[in-house]
Design a protein around this motif. Structure first.
Motif, short mmCIF file in Angstrom:
data_model
loop_
_atom_site.label_atom_id
_atom_site.label_comp_id
_atom_site.label_asym_id
_atom_site.label_seq_id
_atom_site.Cartn_x
_atom_site.Cartn_y
_atom_site.Cartn_z
N ARG A 84 83.36 6.33 17.87
CA ARG A 84 83.09 4.62 18.06
C ARG A 84 83.43 3.81 19.56
N GLU B 198 80.27 4.34 22.72
CA GLU B 198 79.51 3.90 21.34
C GLU B 198 79.80 2.41 22.07
N LEU C 138 69.54 -0.55 21.00
CA LEU C 138 70.43 0.30 20.82
C LEU C 138 71.85 -0.34 19.50
N LEU D 229 73.92 7.46 24.67
CA LEU D 229 73.98 6.84 23.29
C LEU D 229 73.06 7.30 22.04
N ASP D 230 71.86 7.63 23.11
CA ASP D 230 70.42 7.69 22.33
C ASP D 230 70.81 9.36 21.52
N GLN E 237 73.36 12.39 15.70
CA GLN E 237 73.70 12.33 14.02
C GLN E 237 74.82 12.07 14.59
N TRP E 238 75.95 12.28 15.27
CA TRP E 238 77.68 12.68 15.46
C TRP E 238 78.43 11.81 14.93
N ALA E 239 77.77 11.06 14.63
CA ALA E 239 78.59 9.87 13.60
C ALA E 239 78.42 10.15 12.15
N GLN E 240 77.78 10.48 11.86
CA GLN E 240 77.34 11.16 10.19
C GLN E 240 77.53 12.45 10.33
N ALA F 147 73.62 10.93 21.51
CA ALA F 147 74.73 10.97 20.17
C ALA F 147 74.02 10.62 18.72
N ARG F 148 72.99 9.09 19.17
CA ARG F 148 72.69 8.84 17.77
C ARG F 148 71.45 9.71 17.27
#
Length: 187
Positions: free
Chosen positions: A153, A156, A184, A47-48, A54-57, A50-51
Motif C-alpha cells: 500500500r 502504491e 490508476l 503500479l500497473d 493482483q498482488w494485494a488480493q 502490481a494491479r
C-alpha cells in the motif's frame, strides 16, 4: 588605460557567460524532463503490474487463510533489479531537489523492503524451520503478511503521488503520465 577596451571586454565576457549559462540551463532542463518522464513511466508500469497481477488480493488471501488457521505461502516474485530508472535518477540527482526526489526515494525504500521480505520468504523451503512462515504459527503469518500488505500500500501511495507530481511538473509534456495517474486512481 582605454575605458573602451575595458568596457568592450566586460560586455563581450558577459555575453559569452550568458550564452554559456543559457545553454547549460537548457541542457539541465532537458535532462531533468527526460528523467522525470522515465521515472514517471517506470512508476506507472510498476503500479500497473502490481494491479494486473493482483498482488494485494494475493497477500490478503494469505492473511485470510492464516486467520482461519491455515498458513499458505505467498507466491509473488519480483525481478532481481527493481525500478532502475528511479535508482539512476536518484543517484545522478537528475530529478532536482524538490518533493519528487523525496517521493521517489521513499518509493525505492519501500520497494527494497518488499523485495527483502520476498527474498527471505523464498530463501528456505516452506517446511524448513528457518522459513519466515510456519504452518504451525498462523499468528506470525498474519503479522508478516499484514506488514507486506502495508508495504505494498505504501508503494502504491508513494507511486501514485510521485506520478501525479511528475505529470504536474512536466506540464504539457506530462499528458501521458497525467492520463496514467488518472487511470490508476480509478478503483
Amino acid at each position: 588605460m582605454d575605458w573602451k577596451v575595458v568596457i568592450s571586454t566586460l560586455v563581450g565576457g558577459g555575453i559569452s557567460f550568458a550564452a554559456t549559462s543559457g545553454q547549460e540551463m537548457l541542457k539541465n532542463r532537458r535532462i531533468r524532463r527526460a528523467a522525470t518522464l522515465s521515472v514517471g513511466a517506470e512508476i506507472a508500469a510498476v503500479l500497473d503490474i502490481a494491479r494486473a497481477r493482483q498482488w494485494a488480493q494475493d497477500i490478503q488471501s494469505c492473511i485470510d487463510h492464516a486467520l482461519n488457521g491455515q498458513v499458505i505461502r505467498l507466491t509473488m516474485l519480483m525481478p532481481k533489479e527493481t525500478i532502475p530508472c528511479c535508482r539512476s535518477a536518484l543517484s545522478q540527482g537528475t530529478l532536482g531537489d524538490g518533493e519528487l526526489t523525496g517521493l521517489v526515494a521513499s518509493l525505492v525504500i519501500a520497494v527494497d523492503g518488499m523485495k527483502a521480505d520476498l527474498d527471505r520468504l523464498f530463501e528456505y523451503d516452506f517446511d524448513d524451520p528457518k522459513c519466515m512462515v510456519s504452518e504451525d504459527d498462523p499468528a506470525h503469518a498474519v503479522k508478516l503478511y499484514s506488514e507486506m500488505l502495508g508495504l505494498l500500500r505504501a508503494i502504491e501511495n508513494f507511486g501514485a503521488d510521485a506520478l501525479t507530481l511528475a505529470a504536474r511538473k512536466l506540464g504539457r509534456h506530462g499528458r501521458r503520465l497525467r492520463a496514467q495517474a488518472e487511470r490508476l486512481a480509478e478503483p
